[in-house]
Design an enzyme around this catalytic site. Sequence first.
Site, PDB file in Angstrom:
ATOM      1  N   ASP A 173       0.904  -1.117  -0.035  1.00  0.00           N
ATOM      2  CA  ASP A 173       0.035   0.015   0.089  1.00  0.00           C
ATOM      3  C   ASP A 173       0.742   1.147   0.095  1.00  0.00           C
ATOM      4  O   ASP A 173       1.822   1.450   0.959  1.00  0.00           O
ATOM      5  CB  ASP A 173      -1.018  -0.015   1.024  1.00  0.00           C
ATOM      6  CG  ASP A 173      -1.980   0.959   1.130  1.00  0.00           C
ATOM      7  OD1 ASP A 173      -1.788   2.008   0.650  1.00  0.00           O
ATOM      8  OD2 ASP A 173      -3.220   0.579   1.629  1.00  0.00           O
ATOM      9  N   HIS A 204      -2.791  -0.305  -2.575  1.00  0.00           N
ATOM     10  CA  HIS A 204      -4.318   0.228  -2.329  1.00  0.00           C
ATOM     11  C   HIS A 204      -5.271   0.113  -3.087  1.00  0.00           C
ATOM     12  O   HIS A 204      -4.999   0.300  -4.440  1.00  0.00           O
ATOM     13  CB  HIS A 204      -3.779   1.787  -1.913  1.00  0.00           C
ATOM     14  CG  HIS A 204      -4.838   2.562  -1.111  1.00  0.00           C
ATOM     15  ND1 HIS A 204      -4.998   2.662   0.234  1.00  0.00           N
ATOM     16  CD2 HIS A 204      -5.846   3.361  -1.449  1.00  0.00           C
ATOM     17  CE1 HIS A 204      -6.061   3.326   0.668  1.00  0.00           C
ATOM     18  NE2 HIS A 204      -6.521   3.872  -0.475  1.00  0.00           N
TER      19      HIS A 204
END
Length: 235
Positions: A173, A204
């Site tokens: 992420d 993400h």
Amino acid sequence: MSQTAPTNTTIPALDEEGSIPAYVARPRTDSGRAIIVIPEIFGVNAGIRQKCDDWAAEGYLAIAPDIFWRFAPSVELNPDVEAELQEAFGYFGQYDPDKGVKDIEAAIRWLHGQGAAKVGCAGYCLGGRLAYMTAARTDIDASVGYYGVMIDQMLNEAHAIARPLMLHIPTADHFVGPEAQAKIHEALDPHPKVTLHDYVGLDHGFAATSGDRRDEAGAALADSRTRAFLAEHLA
């Protein structure tokens, strides 16, 4: 299980602050269970509406409140369009998450008023942060957060989590780095009410309904875990 035609409605905000626009998808047969789908920074767009529809098809009353209603009502953005992504970042900067969790509390109360005995939530990105805050600050029955941002800065609230919480953490992420992830694991791994799942190499937004960010296998795994988790704790 099928659903009835989805609708747009408004629900009363707390403290007589106004009315929150929301998208509602209802199951064909009332199960007494409800899900709040908490949007990303892109508003109640087609992907968020699809998630509500999917929950309704599984027998849940589903609602997605417009979290930006105070300053950008009804905005719908596409994260794959650079200009719209930057617009969304601007809204994120304006957003007050303390007011946001009160809006989720308003949705919980509205759903109880609609006959829901058990209420859970599934939030994404900013909504994932709100899912964590909702678990810590409200009496929601169960919460799920996908790639929640800034949770590492709110771990002092973890002691207040009294109902089940699941967090999906993609290890690559680019908004929640390794140091932040380590803090989350250190604080929450021992918590008896919290379940953490890592998704190695995913970034993400991997569970977006569609678009460039979606990872098909990762999304399918995370969503299957979410369905089982909420089915268990909202039974």
